[in-house]
Design a protein around this motif. Structure first.
Motif, PDB file in Angstrom:
ATOM      1  N   GLU A 276       0.804  -1.210   0.000  1.00 59.52           N
ATOM      2  CA  GLU A 276       0.000   0.000   0.000  1.00 59.52           C
ATOM      3  C   GLU A 276       0.845   1.271   0.000  1.00 59.52           C
ATOM      4  OE1 GLU A 276      -3.049  -0.075   2.953  1.00 59.52           O
ATOM      5  OE2 GLU A 276      -3.972  -1.899   2.159  1.00 59.52           O
TER       6      GLU A 276
ATOM      7  N   ALA B 137       0.710   4.229  -2.932  1.00 56.90           N
ATOM      8  CA  ALA B 137       0.576   5.670  -2.697  1.00 56.90           C
ATOM      9  C   ALA B 137       1.696   6.429  -3.402  1.00 56.90           C
ATOM     10  CB  ALA B 137       0.599   5.954  -1.200  1.00 56.90           C
TER      11      ALA B 137
ATOM     12  N   ALA C 174       0.975   6.520  -7.136  1.00 61.10           N
ATOM     13  CA  ALA C 174      -0.128   7.425  -7.455  1.00 61.10           C
ATOM     14  C   ALA C 174       0.374   8.857  -7.651  1.00 61.10           C
ATOM     15  CB  ALA C 174      -1.175   7.375  -6.349  1.00 61.10           C
ATOM     16  N   LYS C 175       1.416   9.243  -6.928  1.00 64.66           N
ATOM     17  CA  LYS C 175       1.971  10.592  -7.071  1.00 64.66           C
ATOM     18  C   LYS C 175       2.739  10.751  -8.382  1.00 64.66           C
ATOM     19  CE  LYS C 175       2.484  11.218  -2.074  1.00 64.66           C
ATOM     20  NZ  LYS C 175       3.444  11.391  -0.953  1.00 64.66           N
TER      21      LYS C 175
ATOM     22  N   THR D 148      -6.394   6.322  -8.441  1.00 63.53           N
ATOM     23  CA  THR D 148      -5.774   5.524  -7.372  1.00 63.53           C
ATOM     24  C   THR D 148      -6.449   4.165  -7.217  1.00 63.53           C
ATOM     25  OG1 THR D 148      -7.210   6.614  -5.743  1.00 63.53           O
ATOM     26  CG2 THR D 148      -5.026   7.562  -6.095  1.00 63.53           C
TER      27      THR D 148
ATOM     28  N   GLY E 179      -0.346  -1.685  -6.381  1.00 65.10           N
ATOM     29  CA  GLY E 179       0.862  -1.389  -5.620  1.00 65.10           C
ATOM     30  C   GLY E 179       1.846  -2.546  -5.568  1.00 65.10           C
TER      31      GLY E 179
END
Length: 224
Positions: A13, A17, A20-21, A28, A33
């Motif tokens: 996870e 994240a 996603a950036k 998202t 991941g």
């Protein structure tokens, strides 16, 4: 479903994240991941499993990580004709730079003439990531032993308002300056590129350790 279940079993996870950036255009909810080394292991294993053929037929995929795995599976294909067919089928579904840039079929390196024909077509595509992929393949395969100065006209002819196309063009010309300076520098001297791409190529070249201090100073004088 078997492949999707394996991907979720490898979910990180924190990495999701982080990803996603880097790829803000991808929702998202589409990012599982799975780290790239794990995806590469899966690709090598699944390539030997008939299951992967069904997976390649299932487009579009639900998840970004599935797209990455798809690209890595095609990269394992040794038969050029099959590899090219799978590439053409997948390119319309590539919708971000990360999948585009990880997509590097091994079979292409032994079929340069046929590859160049397809690169000319891909580079003219109005689809952002098909065009980016074509320029990327030209950069990967045709700036060294197989280089011909005429090939520089392929990316020079690309006119686009797309950020991810223009960034690849800048990356291409910065790399070309490092590898083929004499043939490439006229494109900057004669301002053959769009202004943003021109200046970004200079910036990236000046950040390269493969460009001499003298060359960097000269490039600085060419900014517009």
């Amino acid at each position: 479903m078997k492949i999707q279940e394996e991907l979720f079993a490898l979910r990180d996870e924190g990495y999701a994240a982080f990803q996603a950036k880097l790829i803000p255009g991808v929702p998202t909810t589409r990012i599982i991941g799975v780290q790239v080394p794990e995806l590469r292991k899966l690709a090598k294993r699944y390539y030997k499993d008939p299951e992967h053929c069904r997976f390649l037929r299932t487009l579009p995929h639900d998840y970004y990580d599935e797209d990455l795995l798809h690209a890595l599976l095609i990269a394992e294909e040794k038969d050029f004709a099959c590899c090219l067919e799978e590439t053409e089928a997948f390119l319309p579904f590539v919708d971000n730079w990360a999948v585009c840039d990880i997509f590097s079929p091994k079979a292409f390196s032994k079929h340069k003439e046929e590859l160049l024909e397809r690169i000319r077509v891909w580079a003219k595509s109005e689809k952002t990531y098909t065009c980016r992929f074509g320029i990327g393949m030209l950069m990967q395969h045709f700036l060294d032993a197989d280089f011909d100065a005429a090939y520089l006209e392929i990316p020079a002819a690309v006119q686009s308002e797309e950020y991810y196309v223009n960034m690849m063009l800048a990356w291409f010309f910065a790399t070309a300056l490092a590898k083929q300076w004499e043939a490439t520098i006229p494109y900057l001297e004669n301002k053959r590129l769009a202004r943003w791409t021109h200046n970004k190529a200079i910036q990236k070249a000046r950040e390269s350790y493969r460009i001499s201090a003298e060359q960097k100073e000269y490039l600085k004088s060419l900014k517009c």
